[in-house]
Design a protein around this motif. Structure first.
Motif, PDB file in Angstrom:
ATOM      1  N   ASP A  93      -2.263   6.899   1.017  1.00 56.92           N
ATOM      2  CA  ASP A  93      -1.736   5.785   1.799  1.00 56.92           C
ATOM      3  C   ASP A  93      -1.353   6.060   3.260  1.00 56.92           C
ATOM      4  O   ASP A  93      -1.239   7.483   3.427  1.00 56.92           O
ATOM      5  CB  ASP A  93      -0.192   4.880   1.134  1.00 56.92           C
ATOM      6  CG  ASP A  93       0.765   5.810   1.055  1.00 56.92           C
ATOM      7  OD1 ASP A  93       1.049   6.539   1.899  1.00 56.92           O
ATOM      8  OD2 ASP A  93       1.486   5.822  -0.153  1.00 56.92           O
TER       9      ASP A  93
ATOM     10  N   LYS B 224       1.417   4.155  -2.228  1.00 53.82           N
ATOM     11  CA  LYS B 224       1.000   4.625  -3.656  1.00 53.82           C
ATOM     12  C   LYS B 224       1.772   5.797  -4.246  1.00 53.82           C
ATOM     13  O   LYS B 224       1.461   5.684  -5.353  1.00 53.82           O
ATOM     14  CB  LYS B 224      -0.628   5.187  -3.240  1.00 53.82           C
ATOM     15  CG  LYS B 224      -1.570   4.247  -3.037  1.00 53.82           C
ATOM     16  CD  LYS B 224      -3.019   4.844  -2.533  1.00 53.82           C
ATOM     17  CE  LYS B 224      -4.106   3.639  -2.412  1.00 53.82           C
ATOM     18  NZ  LYS B 224      -4.179   3.619  -0.820  1.00 53.82           N
TER      19      LYS B 224
ATOM     20  N   ASN C 219       0.850  -1.237   0.034  1.00 56.32           N
ATOM     21  CA  ASN C 219      -0.114   0.017   0.054  1.00 56.32           C
ATOM     22  C   ASN C 219       0.700   1.239   0.198  1.00 56.32           C
ATOM     23  O   ASN C 219       0.622   2.151   0.923  1.00 56.32           O
ATOM     24  CB  ASN C 219      -0.863  -0.145   1.275  1.00 56.32           C
ATOM     25  CG  ASN C 219      -1.771   1.065   1.099  1.00 56.32           C
ATOM     26  OD1 ASN C 219      -2.337   1.490   0.047  1.00 56.32           O
ATOM     27  ND2 ASN C 219      -2.539   1.455   2.392  1.00 56.32           N
TER      28      ASN C 219
END
Lengths: 147, 165
Positions: B84, A81, A79
């Motif tokens: 995130d 990004k 995760n």
């Protein structure tokens, strides 16, 4: 014996619960997920002009007075990004010049730059190795300088 | 050959080099969040920071905060996708965590998780976790001490659930 007004003012504050103290009453924190802490770290060392305060496998933390911020890099591969849009707002153009010198001598690419009439940098944007953007800027014309 | 004039500190004292916006520190962090629905997200940040936006336009809202020092811009429709990691507000007194929680709950935003003296990322802290309307994770917390154990995070900590390490 009388105490000075400064001592009295110190005494009136209860001791803080926090294990760390910092100059502002509260502080902003960014925890950024990244694929590779080691690869991305030199960018943040250059940007903040210091070594991380904590550094271990898959983790690094910068405890910053200016800008007042606790910034951490966490290895979270699934995760990460790389779409962060961060920045530092500065009080005077000379701070941008200093940061800009540091960035350029480290060989970092400047993506965008905005200068004032005499050529002094007012705003510049750089990108870390995973795509997160950082814009350093001074608002010289309130209302028209958009960040 | 062009010669570059190096300016002295005195020259930068000129008001044309100084920020037109006043804030207490020498610098402050900035974040720009892309959001699909400006009003909905802006309403959340008004409650979180207990402050109205300092500027707003058709497609953006800006919060300029003294405490914590922060320049936050919400932009509508700008490649809106979730962030995130997480953001946080680091506090000095544990009672202040409750103030954030109370203000959020009074305005019908729920706190996702409360942690008391929980090991997380090489330190021990007390905190509440919550999310903005588009899922951006936030914590309001006090760092109580260093986590000296071999284990980076405790089994209940929120970032362990995210899969750090």
């Amino acid at each position: 014996m009388t105490t000075s007004i400064w001592q009295q003012s110190q005494q009136s504050k209860p001791p803080i619960d926090s294990a760390v103290d910092f100059p502002t009453p509260s502080r902003f924190h960014v925890a950024l997920n990244v694929v590779d802490v080691e690869l991305i770290l030199p960018f943040y060392q250059t940007l903040f002009g210091k070594q991380p305060d904590t550094h271990s496998d898959g983790y690094a933390k910068f405890d910053l007075k200016e800008p007042p911020m606790l910034f951490s890099l966490n290895r979270v591969v699934h995760n990460a990004k790389g779409n962060g849009d961060f920045g530092v707002q500065l009080n005077n153009v000379h701070q941008i010049v200093e940061m800009s010198d540091r960035i350029k001598s480290a060989g970092m690419e400047v993506l965008e730059q905005d200068t004032i009439d005499d050529g002094t940098v007012r705003k510049l944007t750089v990108m870390d190795s995973e795509g997160n953007r950082w814009t350093l800027f001074v608002v010289l014309n309130a209302g028209t300088d958009e960040e | 050959m062009q010669t570059q004039t190096v300016k002295s500190t005195e020259q930068f004292a000129d008001s044309s080099y100084r920020s037109a916006v006043h804030f207490c520190t020498q610098s402050r962090p900035h974040i720009r969040l892309a959001v699909p629905k400006l009003e909905q997200v802006s309403a959340f940040y008004e409650v979180l920071f207990n402050q109205s936006p300092s500027q707003q336009g058709e497609d953006y809202v800006r919060f300029e905060l003294e405490n914590p020092p922060l320049h936050l811009t919400l932009v509508e429709g700008f490649d809106a996708q979730p962030r995130d990691g997480h953001f946080g507000i680091q506090l000095k007194y544990t009672a202040e965590i409750k103030e954030f929680q109370d203000r959020l709950e009074k305005n019908n935003y729920k706190v996702d998780l409360e942690e008391t003296e929980t090991a997380c990322c090489f330190s021990v802290g007390s905190r509440v976790w919550f999310t903005d309307p588009i899922g951006t994770l936030w914590e309001a917390y006090v760092l109580i001490g260093e986590n000296t154990s071999e284990v980076r995070c405790g089994p209940t900590c929120a970032c362990e659930a995210e899969g750090c390490g």
